[in-house]
Design a protein around this motif. Structure first.
Motif, PDB file in Angstrom:
ATOM      1  N   SER A   1       3.699  16.668   1.478  1.00 18.75           N
ATOM      2  CA  SER A   1       4.452  15.419   0.881  1.00 18.75           C
ATOM      3  C   SER A   1       4.532  14.513   2.077  1.00 18.75           C
ATOM      4  O   SER A   1       4.543  14.844   3.150  1.00 18.75           O
ATOM      5  CB  SER A   1       5.984  15.837   0.418  1.00 18.75           C
ATOM      6  OG  SER A   1       6.658  16.476   1.468  1.00 18.75           O
ATOM      7  N   PHE A   2       4.906  13.207   1.491  1.00 12.11           N
ATOM      8  CA  PHE A   2       5.226  12.126   2.433  1.00 12.11           C
ATOM      9  C   PHE A   2       5.839  11.118   1.749  1.00 12.11           C
ATOM     10  O   PHE A   2       6.047  10.979   0.534  1.00 12.11           O
ATOM     11  CB  PHE A   2       3.936  11.539   3.232  1.00 12.11           C
ATOM     12  CG  PHE A   2       2.959  10.950   2.285  1.00 12.11           C
ATOM     13  CD1 PHE A   2       3.217   9.404   2.120  1.00 12.11           C
ATOM     14  CD2 PHE A   2       2.051  11.442   1.627  1.00 12.11           C
ATOM     15  CE1 PHE A   2       2.370   8.773   1.348  1.00 12.11           C
ATOM     16  CE2 PHE A   2       0.985  10.830   1.019  1.00 12.11           C
ATOM     17  CZ  PHE A   2       1.270   9.322   0.780  1.00 12.11           C
ATOM     18  N   THR A   3       6.636  10.432   2.589  1.00  8.83           N
ATOM     19  CA  THR A   3       7.344   9.117   2.114  1.00  8.83           C
ATOM     20  C   THR A   3       6.753   7.811   2.681  1.00  8.83           C
ATOM     21  O   THR A   3       6.453   7.757   3.874  1.00  8.83           O
ATOM     22  CB  THR A   3       8.942   9.133   2.548  1.00  8.83           C
ATOM     23  OG1 THR A   3       9.274  10.030   1.844  1.00  8.83           O
ATOM     24  CG2 THR A   3       9.504   7.696   2.204  1.00  8.83           C
ATOM     25  N   TYR A   4       6.302   7.016   1.834  1.00 13.73           N
ATOM     26  CA  TYR A   4       5.609   5.533   2.520  1.00 13.73           C
ATOM     27  C   TYR A   4       6.637   4.438   2.670  1.00 13.73           C
ATOM     28  O   TYR A   4       7.583   4.427   1.862  1.00 13.73           O
ATOM     29  CB  TYR A   4       4.500   5.358   1.320  1.00 13.73           C
ATOM     30  CG  TYR A   4       3.636   4.057   1.733  1.00 13.73           C
ATOM     31  CD1 TYR A   4       2.453   4.509   2.222  1.00 13.73           C
ATOM     32  CD2 TYR A   4       3.983   2.671   1.465  1.00 13.73           C
ATOM     33  CE1 TYR A   4       1.704   3.199   2.613  1.00 13.73           C
ATOM     34  CE2 TYR A   4       3.272   1.603   2.072  1.00 13.73           C
ATOM     35  CZ  TYR A   4       2.110   1.963   2.793  1.00 13.73           C
ATOM     36  OH  TYR A   4       1.236   0.793   2.984  1.00 13.73           O
ATOM     37  N   SER A   5       6.562   3.873   3.883  1.00 11.15           N
ATOM     38  CA  SER A   5       7.636   2.862   3.857  1.00 11.15           C
ATOM     39  C   SER A   5       6.949   1.500   4.561  1.00 11.15           C
ATOM     40  O   SER A   5       5.936   1.805   5.037  1.00 11.15           O
ATOM     41  CB  SER A   5       8.663   3.439   4.773  1.00 11.15           C
ATOM     42  OG  SER A   5       8.410   3.388   6.215  1.00 11.15           O
ATOM     43  N   ASP A   6       7.610   0.454   4.464  1.00 10.30           N
ATOM     44  CA  ASP A   6       7.244  -0.909   4.915  1.00 10.30           C
ATOM     45  C   ASP A   6       8.387  -1.072   5.765  1.00 10.30           C
ATOM     46  O   ASP A   6       9.432  -0.556   6.023  1.00 10.30           O
ATOM     47  CB  ASP A   6       7.116  -1.873   3.718  1.00 10.30           C
ATOM     48  CG  ASP A   6       6.030  -1.732   2.831  1.00 10.30           C
ATOM     49  OD1 ASP A   6       4.935  -1.681   3.388  1.00 10.30           O
ATOM     50  OD2 ASP A   6       6.032  -1.650   1.677  1.00 10.30           O
ATOM     51  N   LEU A   7       8.194  -2.149   6.671  1.00  5.35           N
ATOM     52  CA  LEU A   7       9.319  -2.786   7.530  1.00  5.35           C
ATOM     53  C   LEU A   7       9.973  -3.750   7.011  1.00  5.35           C
ATOM     54  O   LEU A   7       9.512  -4.573   6.361  1.00  5.35           O
ATOM     55  CB  LEU A   7       8.752  -3.150   8.800  1.00  5.35           C
ATOM     56  CG  LEU A   7       7.904  -2.314   9.810  1.00  5.35           C
ATOM     57  CD1 LEU A   7       7.249  -2.943  11.049  1.00  5.35           C
ATOM     58  CD2 LEU A   7       8.718  -1.265  10.202  1.00  5.35           C
ATOM     59  N   GLY A   8      11.382  -3.564   7.127  1.00  4.37           N
ATOM     60  CA  GLY A   8      12.094  -4.715   6.248  1.00  4.37           C
ATOM     61  C   GLY A   8      12.770  -5.491   7.160  1.00  4.37           C
ATOM     62  O   GLY A   8      12.045  -5.908   8.264  1.00  4.37           O
TER      63      GLY A   8
ATOM     64  N   GLU B   1      24.069 -13.640   4.920  1.00  3.94           N
ATOM     65  CA  GLU B   1      22.723 -13.907   4.680  1.00  3.94           C
ATOM     66  C   GLU B   1      21.860 -12.241   4.829  1.00  3.94           C
ATOM     67  O   GLU B   1      22.528 -11.564   5.504  1.00  3.94           O
ATOM     68  CB  GLU B   1      22.004 -14.792   5.745  1.00  3.94           C
ATOM     69  CG  GLU B   1      22.527 -16.185   5.626  1.00  3.94           C
ATOM     70  CD  GLU B   1      21.912 -17.065   6.991  1.00  3.94           C
ATOM     71  OE1 GLU B   1      21.095 -16.747   7.375  1.00  3.94           O
ATOM     72  OE2 GLU B   1      22.774 -18.043   7.238  1.00  3.94           O
ATOM     73  N   GLY B   2      20.745 -12.398   4.218  1.00  2.41           N
ATOM     74  CA  GLY B   2      20.051 -11.004   4.488  1.00  2.41           C
ATOM     75  C   GLY B   2      20.405  -9.935   3.552  1.00  2.41           C
ATOM     76  O   GLY B   2      21.716 -10.024   3.067  1.00  2.41           O
ATOM     77  N   THR B   3      19.501  -9.013   3.685  1.00  5.75           N
ATOM     78  CA  THR B   3      19.871  -7.687   2.897  1.00  5.75           C
ATOM     79  C   THR B   3      20.858  -6.779   3.797  1.00  5.75           C
ATOM     80  O   THR B   3      20.623  -6.443   4.776  1.00  5.75           O
ATOM     81  CB  THR B   3      18.594  -7.010   2.458  1.00  5.75           C
ATOM     82  OG1 THR B   3      17.878  -7.856   1.896  1.00  5.75           O
ATOM     83  CG2 THR B   3      18.942  -5.704   1.842  1.00  5.75           C
ATOM     84  N   PRO B   4      22.088  -6.241   3.257  1.00 11.29           N
ATOM     85  CA  PRO B   4      22.776  -5.416   4.048  1.00 11.29           C
ATOM     86  C   PRO B   4      22.189  -4.025   4.200  1.00 11.29           C
ATOM     87  O   PRO B   4      21.781  -3.501   3.274  1.00 11.29           O
ATOM     88  CB  PRO B   4      24.134  -5.478   2.998  1.00 11.29           C
ATOM     89  CG  PRO B   4      23.500  -5.613   1.680  1.00 11.29           C
ATOM     90  CD  PRO B   4      22.445  -6.684   1.805  1.00 11.29           C
ATOM     91  N   PRO B   5      22.360  -3.653   5.544  1.00 13.47           N
ATOM     92  CA  PRO B   5      21.696  -2.407   5.783  1.00 13.47           C
ATOM     93  C   PRO B   5      22.699  -1.343   5.285  1.00 13.47           C
ATOM     94  O   PRO B   5      23.909  -1.765   5.066  1.00 13.47           O
ATOM     95  CB  PRO B   5      21.795  -2.364   7.482  1.00 13.47           C
ATOM     96  CG  PRO B   5      22.755  -3.294   7.629  1.00 13.47           C
ATOM     97  CD  PRO B   5      22.623  -4.342   6.728  1.00 13.47           C
ATOM     98  N   THR B   6      22.257  -0.015   4.974  1.00 14.24           N
ATOM     99  CA  THR B   6      23.083   0.818   4.328  1.00 14.24           C
ATOM    100  C   THR B   6      23.877   1.488   5.441  1.00 14.24           C
ATOM    101  O   THR B   6      23.725   1.378   6.820  1.00 14.24           O
ATOM    102  CB  THR B   6      22.159   1.988   4.106  1.00 14.24           C
ATOM    103  OG1 THR B   6      21.358   2.580   5.075  1.00 14.24           O
ATOM    104  CG2 THR B   6      20.989   1.559   3.065  1.00 14.24           C
TER     105      THR B   6
END
Length: 557
Positions: free
Chosen positions: A415-422, A434-439
């Motif tokens: 299995s694998f997880t695909y991710s982009d850089l945010g 501003e911006g998306t709040p990090p978790t």
């Protein structure tokens, strides 16, 4: 020690420090999780994005935890079409941006070294102390690469330069000598701790379960010497529970002195005849696990006939894709041999120039062969990260019905997880609306690494307890909600601080770092409680320069 100078070095020397931390954003549609599971950053990873920024994004989770790094960077032959694109704040380097590096470029070696230097800095930080960095290269940059690796790791960090034959036959295009070999340069932070395991071990012999893994009973615990020769190694060995005693046979002695033998017994590395009567042993033996088994002889540095040629990689891609959508892919046998040489069954393997995904394919094959649980992390900058790199891994996992190879046809599983850089991990922009709040988890990983230089050993508990890093107990008072973070609940008050201090006492009196937006008492009160307050969103980072580590961004009022 001699060092290599090149145009751009003064500007890229510390560039890795200024690269922003970016979030890893999961793309569920492109991921292939295990059945019944959701994509997770704890799974195998395929990351699409600039590989310098992706390496920086991995640091909070993987600094010092990657066991094997294999990369196949551009060889800088002048025919590869790569361009220098790093955002270095220097006018001398700005003129390089976006320009394809060809054979006529008089500064192509300077550009290549400027591209590699910050990436090697981050790769070194990700590498485990007993890990191995492996880099494929040819004659064009072999000398330059070795020189900067000597500077980064020290000459004592060099393991070897392995030589493999990439083709058979003479190239008609060669000017004088037809070069048929390439190199794999191997470096480590601590070569004395590197175990060379070998990928040609007989895994079927590891068949006895003991709750830890599977082992086999290797050679007896005795060596061929007499009692008179080594009297300190002639003694009675007793089973720890039954009390049954064993002496070495005539003409032999135990292979360990009593203190070492006692440690082996305590670590449960001895297999006793009493415990395995069906195996008909007459004397205790030493357990051997796959990760303990080193080769009977050291590996040689030339692999002229041990691994396949470049054409092997091309033929394999044709089986998977019906054509060859990638130029000069590395042969699977080469990468599998490299990873197998230096990885245990639970190793983490990183490839930051992933290309066609050969490294993931090799890891999955090794796991299939020895029932291992190696993890791969691939980083690919180009747009084919999904359609080629990840797609190959999908097909290898699920199986390729038309493949000639039976293992490939059936599929390797995985299995694998695909991710982009945010977005960059910029808490000041978040606090500014501003911006998306990090978790919460992302901030915990980020502040732990940037404050201590170590990855977070995660745990959960009251009052924002998130785990330990660098000898500290860490608490984070945070929610991904700007309104909440400006309110009273986001403040560290005395009652909360006292509870945290009590919990720290029960945790071995570890020093405490508390990350929060505000506090309601002075640092002097907190110091008495063994707590250091680290204010968010201001920068938290290690003290650099003298090699010591500490916490900056601390409110001492």
């Amino acid at each position: 020690m001699p060092t290599l100078d090149f145009k751009g070095k003064p500007f890229v020397y510390s560039h890795h420090l200024s690269v922003p931390f970016r979030q890893l954003v999961i793309d569920a549609d492109k991921s292939l999780p295990s059945e019944g599971s959701a994509p997770s950053l704890d799974d195998n990873l395929i990351i699409h994005g600039d590989n310098l920024e992706a390496l920086k994004a991995l640091l909070p989770r993987y600094a010092g935890k990657v066991d094997v790094i294999y990369i196949d960077p551009p060889y800088n032959t002048g025919n590869e079409g790569w361009a220098y694109n790093d955002n270095v704040n220097a006018p001398q380097l700005k003129e390089w941006l976006g320009k394809t590096v060809d054979a006529e470029d008089m500064e192509r070696h300077d550009k290549w070294l400027s591209m590699m230097w910050p990436r090697l800095q981050l790769l070194k930080e990700l590498l485990a102390d007993d890990g191995v960095l492996l880099i494929s290269i040819d004659e064009n940059e072999f000398a330059n690469l070795t020189a900067i690796l000597n500077e980064l790791f020290g000459v004592e960090g060099a393991l070897s330069s392995f030589v493999w034959r990439r083709r058979i036959g003479s190239s008609m295009s060669a000017d004088w000598v037809s070069t048929d070999h390439e190199y794999v340069v191997a470096f480590s932070k601590n070569p004395q701790t590197v175990a060379v395991l070998g990928d040609d071990r007989d895994m079927t012999k590891y068949s006895i379960p003991d709750g830890t893994g599977r082992f086999y009973a290797s050679m007896p615990l005795t060596v061929g010497m007499t009692k008179a020769m080594r009297p300190n190694q002639w003694y009675e060995l007793k089973h720890p529970t039954t009390g049954r005693g064993y002496w070495p046979p005539e003409g032999r002695i135990w292979g360990y002195y009593p203190p070492t033998m006692a440690r082996k017994i305590e670590e449960k590395y001895i297999i006793w005849p009493d415990d395995y009567p069906d195996r008909k042993m007459t004397t205790p033996r030493l357990k051997s696990y796959p990760e303990d088994a080193k080769r009977d002889r050291k590996p040689t540095s030339t692999w002229l006939d041990k691994v396949g040629r470049t054409e092997e990689g091309t033929k394999l891609l044709r089986q998977i894709f019906d054509d060859s959508p990638f130029s000069y892919p590395k042969p699977l046998s080469l990468v599998r041999h490299l990873v197998g040489q230096f990885s245990a069954q639970d190793s983490t393997v990183l490839d930051s120039f992933a290309g066609s995904g050969t490294t993931a394919h090799a890891v999955l094959e090794l796991n299939k062969a020895d029932n291992g649980n190696r993890k791969f992390i691939l980083i690919e900058t180009e747009d084919y990260a999904d359609t080629l790199t990840a797609e190959r891994v999908r097909r290898v996992i699920n199986g390729v019905p038309t493949a000639k190879d039976e293992m490939l046809k059936a599929g390797l599983g995985g299995s694998f997880t695909y991710s982009d850089l945010g977005e960059p991990m910029d808490l000041e922009r978040f606090f500014g609306g501003e911006g998306t709040p990090p978790t919460f988890e992302q901030v915990a990983d980020y502040v732990a690494y940037t404050a201590t230089g170590k990855t977070l050993d995660k745990a959960t508990g009251d009052d924002g307890f998130v785990g330990h890093a660098g000898g500290y107990r860490l608490h984070l008072i945070y929610q991904p909600d700007a309104v909440w973070m400006r309110g009273d609940d986001a403040k560290l008050d005395l009652t909360t601080a006292e509870r945290i201090a009590e919990a720290a006492k029960a945790d071995g009196a570890k020093p405490v770092l508390v990350f929060a937006a505000q506090k309601t008492m002075s640092q002097r009160w907190l110091t008495d409680l063994g707590i250091t307050f680290c204010q968010l969103p201001y920068s938290i980072h290690r003290i650099l320069g003298d090699g010591s580590e500490g916490v900056s961004g601390v409110d001492a009022a």
